[in-house]
Motif scaffolding. Structure first.
Motif, mmCIF file in Angstrom:
data_model
loop_
_atom_site.group_PDB
_atom_site.id
_atom_site.type_symbol
_atom_site.label_atom_id
_atom_site.label_comp_id
_atom_site.label_asym_id
_atom_site.label_seq_id
_atom_site.Cartn_x
_atom_site.Cartn_y
_atom_site.Cartn_z
ATOM 1 N N PHE A 21 11.963 -0.521 1.152
ATOM 2 C CA PHE A 21 11.664 -1.074 2.470
ATOM 3 C C PHE A 21 12.047 -2.542 2.478
ATOM 4 O O PHE A 21 11.597 -3.298 1.612
ATOM 5 C CB PHE A 21 10.179 -0.916 2.805
ATOM 6 C CG PHE A 21 9.766 0.504 3.078
ATOM 7 C CD1 PHE A 21 9.691 0.971 4.372
ATOM 8 C CD2 PHE A 21 9.459 1.364 2.025
ATOM 9 C CE1 PHE A 21 9.315 2.283 4.630
ATOM 10 C CE2 PHE A 21 9.098 2.669 2.279
ATOM 11 C CZ PHE A 21 9.024 3.133 3.576
ATOM 12 N N SER A 22 12.888 -2.906 3.436
ATOM 13 C CA SER A 22 13.395 -4.287 3.488
ATOM 14 C C SER A 22 13.100 -4.892 4.867
ATOM 15 O O SER A 22 13.486 -4.314 5.896
ATOM 16 C CB SER A 22 14.894 -4.317 3.213
ATOM 17 O OG SER A 22 15.405 -5.632 3.336
ATOM 18 N N THR B 168 11.659 -7.315 0.153
ATOM 19 C CA THR B 168 11.848 -5.899 -0.156
ATOM 20 C C THR B 168 10.753 -5.402 -1.093
ATOM 21 O O THR B 168 10.301 -6.120 -1.988
ATOM 22 C CB THR B 168 13.224 -5.650 -0.815
ATOM 23 O OG1 THR B 168 13.306 -6.392 -2.032
ATOM 24 C CG2 THR B 168 14.345 -6.073 0.108
ATOM 25 N N VAL B 169 10.342 -4.168 -0.852
ATOM 26 C CA VAL B 169 9.379 -3.479 -1.709
ATOM 27 C C VAL B 169 9.959 -2.104 -1.988
ATOM 28 O O VAL B 169 10.284 -1.360 -1.050
ATOM 29 C CB VAL B 169 7.995 -3.366 -1.042
ATOM 30 C CG1 VAL B 169 7.049 -2.592 -1.948
ATOM 31 C CG2 VAL B 169 7.435 -4.739 -0.719
ATOM 32 N N GLU B 170 10.102 -1.763 -3.277
ATOM 33 C CA GLU B 170 10.708 -0.483 -3.650
ATOM 34 C C GLU B 170 9.869 0.193 -4.724
ATOM 35 O O GLU B 170 9.117 -0.457 -5.462
ATOM 36 C CB GLU B 170 12.147 -0.684 -4.118
ATOM 37 C CG GLU B 170 12.337 -1.802 -5.114
ATOM 38 C CD GLU B 170 13.807 -2.150 -5.313
ATOM 39 O OE1 GLU B 170 14.612 -1.207 -5.455
ATOM 40 O OE2 GLU B 170 14.133 -3.343 -5.334
ATOM 41 N N VAL C 291 15.071 0.926 6.046
ATOM 42 C CA VAL C 291 14.674 1.813 4.957
ATOM 43 C C VAL C 291 15.932 2.347 4.278
ATOM 44 O O VAL C 291 16.850 2.818 4.952
ATOM 45 C CB VAL C 291 13.811 2.984 5.466
ATOM 46 C CG1 VAL C 291 13.339 3.841 4.296
ATOM 47 C CG2 VAL C 291 12.627 2.473 6.265
ATOM 48 N N SER C 292 15.955 2.272 2.951
ATOM 49 C CA SER C 292 17.098 2.779 2.199
ATOM 50 C C SER C 292 16.601 3.362 0.879
ATOM 51 O O SER C 292 15.398 3.503 0.660
ATOM 52 C CB SER C 292 18.126 1.670 1.968
ATOM 53 O OG SER C 292 17.538 0.574 1.279
ATOM 54 N N GLU C 293 17.535 3.675 0.004
ATOM 55 C CA GLU C 293 17.180 4.265 -1.283
ATOM 56 C C GLU C 293 17.181 3.194 -2.366
ATOM 57 O O GLU C 293 18.114 2.381 -2.452
ATOM 58 C CB GLU C 293 18.170 5.384 -1.643
ATOM 59 C CG GLU C 293 17.816 6.132 -2.912
ATOM 60 C CD GLU C 293 18.776 7.271 -3.184
ATOM 61 O OE1 GLU C 293 18.704 7.856 -4.282
ATOM 62 O OE2 GLU C 293 19.588 7.578 -2.282
ATOM 63 N N LYS D 282 0.835 -1.208 0.000
ATOM 64 C CA LYS D 282 0.000 0.000 0.000
ATOM 65 C C LYS D 282 0.866 1.253 0.000
ATOM 66 O O LYS D 282 0.571 2.227 -0.724
ATOM 67 C CB LYS D 282 -0.910 0.016 1.220
ATOM 68 C CG LYS D 282 -2.052 -0.986 1.178
ATOM 69 C CD LYS D 282 -2.864 -0.903 2.461
ATOM 70 C CE LYS D 282 -3.987 -1.920 2.494
ATOM 71 N NZ LYS D 282 -4.751 -1.861 3.773
ATOM 72 N N ASN D 283 1.900 1.256 0.802
ATOM 73 C CA ASN D 283 2.782 2.426 0.864
ATOM 74 C C ASN D 283 3.449 2.670 -0.486
ATOM 75 O O ASN D 283 3.559 3.820 -0.939
ATOM 76 C CB ASN D 283 3.847 2.205 1.942
ATOM 77 C CG ASN D 283 4.741 3.410 2.135
ATOM 78 O OD1 ASN D 283 4.364 4.396 2.746
ATOM 79 N ND2 ASN D 283 5.950 3.325 1.586
#
Length: 476
Positions: free
Chosen positions: A470-471, A406-408, A460-462, A378-379
């Motif tokens: 988000f991992s 992970t979702v990016e 959280v990273s780039e 959702k994010n």
């Protein structure tokens, strides 16, 4: 050496206490022995001074007051000749009486030296005379038992043997004294310290029970001072936390019911208005009201989920209870994430890709996994410009297998300073990440709580897509 290794090698408080007591006993007894030996040496020296003064008075009466040679022997007579020797020395011809001797002290113009072989040499200054008298104590190696009468030789041998035995007995006595004193002190202090140790351990166990979610855990206040005050303070704190958690749970359970009741009435009223009115402006307003009701219902649902999943974590319980373990299932991650994507990607005009191995599985509570995956997705849909990537894999880290989900996205990303703030309920970063984008401010806090319940963590990273990554990681 790492800090963890140093910590594992460090002794506990009570082990250090026992060790300090033993070392203190050994040092105390060693110092006692040292001072006793010093006292005995001083007594022996005082006895030597008295004997030498007596001999000097006896021989100085008939000693020559002037001599022409460098030195002259002075007969002492039997049996002193066997133990001592005396000489009349001219200081002008013998500047140094004994070059290899060490000066111990001087008393009333009399000088006492220690010879290298252990014996003593005493130099008496004769007033108004050119000569001095020196008396030399023969060492044990210089004594010849054959020159002594049989009874004296036997007595000397006995004294030497007794001296050796006495020295050994003294060392044995002090060693025994150390052992006995250590044993006595150990017995004397073991029970009170052991009792104190048990009471502290009981307090630690109670703290751990409370931290594991047992809100009824209480410390025993019937213990010795000052631990009783610590136990009393802990019980007061525990009771306050338990009351606060109970009040919060009651409040969080009552709010949805109390809010949804008037919402249902609003929906009923809007339905009646929709039936009786044909005014387009009024119908548009009614549609907005319905949308607001849906938003409020969704917000209430998220608040209930957040309160439910976070209640045990706030109480300190990260370990799994038996009821939670019974709900664990082995889940195929690819099929699970695909099913969630099909539901959440409806009416979303954004591309997404899923990279998960067919055989990748995770044994956990599906309720927590659903909350984690749903809120990650959702994010990403809320803030992505047009592309989302979801992946899962297992890697080896520090010798252990580690799962990562992970979702990016290709959105604006999250500034480094705000990567902790986003996990605070209802936190807002800027206008680009507001409720207008679809977020209610609870999705990521719920995801973090679910990750904690699954014994994992979120980083959280780039993303290389340009947005946020988000991992979720968890050791298998």
């Amino acid at each position: 050496m790492s800090k963890l290794a140093i910590k594992s090698l460090s002794l506990s408080l009570f082990s250090r206490l026992y060790l300090v007591i033993v070392i203190s006993v050994i040092i105390s007894i060693s110092l006692t022995k040292y001072f006793m030996n010093s006292f005995e040496e001083q007594e022996d020296f005082n006895e030597l001074v008295a004997e030498m003064n007596f001999i000097f008075k006896e021989i100085s009466v008939n000693a020559q007051r002037q001599i022409n040679s460098a030195q002259q022997d002075i007969p002492l007579g039997f049996p002193l000749d066997n133990f001592l020797s005396a000489k009349l020395v001219n200081p002008e011809m013998n500047s140094e009486v004994c070059p290899s001797c060490q000066l111990i002290t001087s008393i009333n113009n009399t000088y006492y030296y220690q010879r290298h072989d252990g014996g003593y040499l005493v130099e008496f200054k004769l007033p108004n005379a050119k000569s001095n008298i020196i008396i030399i104590e023969k060492s044990n190696s210089e004594l010849n038992p054959e020159d002594l009468p049989k009874d004296l030789a036997e007595e000397l041998a006995e004294e030497l043997a007794e001296g050796i035995i006495y020295g050994q007995e003294i060392d044995l006595i002090f060693l025994s004294l150390i052992l006995v004193t250590s044993l006595f002190l150990g017995i004397a202090i073991y029970w009170p310290i052991k009792n104190l140790q048990n009471q502290i351990k009981a307090l630690i166990d109670t703290h751990q029970q409370f931290g594991s979610g047992d809100m009824q855990a209480k410390a025993n206040e019937d213990i010795q001072k000052p631990l009783d005050k610590l136990a009393h303070s802990f019980n007061d704190m525990a009771q306050a936390i338990a009351d606060n958690v109970k009040e919060r749970d009651t409040f969080s359970q009552a709010i949805p019911h109390e809010v949804r009741t008037p919402l249902s009435r609003i929906q009923l009223a809007s339905g009646l208005i929709r039936r009786k009115s044909t005014d387009l402006d009024i119908l548009a307003l009614v549609d907005d009201v319905d949308n607001y009701v849906v938003d409020i219902n969704e917000l209430i649902s998220q608040i209930v989920e957040y309160s439910k999943i976070n209640s045990t974590i706030v109480a300190g319980s990260i370990s799994k209870s038996e009821s939670e373990v019974d709900q664990f299932q082995t889940i195929e991650l690819k099929a699970f994430i695909e099913s969630r994507l099909q539901l959440l990607a409806k009416n979303q005009n954004k591309e997404y890709s899923l990279i998960v191995g067919e055989s990748l599985e995770l044994t956990t509570n599906p309720f927590y996994l659903r909350l984690l995956v749903d809120n990650f997705i959702k994010n990403a849909f809320n803030y992505a410009q047009g592309e989302i990537k979801i992946s899962a894999k297992v890697t080896r880290f520090n010798g252990n297998q580690q799962l990562s989900i992970t979702v990016e996205d290709d959105g604006a990303g999250i500034p480094l300073d705000d990567r902790e703030t986003i996990f605070i309920a209802f936190a807002r970063l800027d206008k680009s990440r507001s409720r207008k984008t679809g977020g209610l401010g609870l999705g990521l806090p719920i995801a973090k709580a679910a990750a904690t319940k699954m014994a994992g963590k979120i980083v959280v990273s780039e993303s290389y897509l340009g947005g946020a990554l988000f991992s979720f990681t968890k050791e298998l």
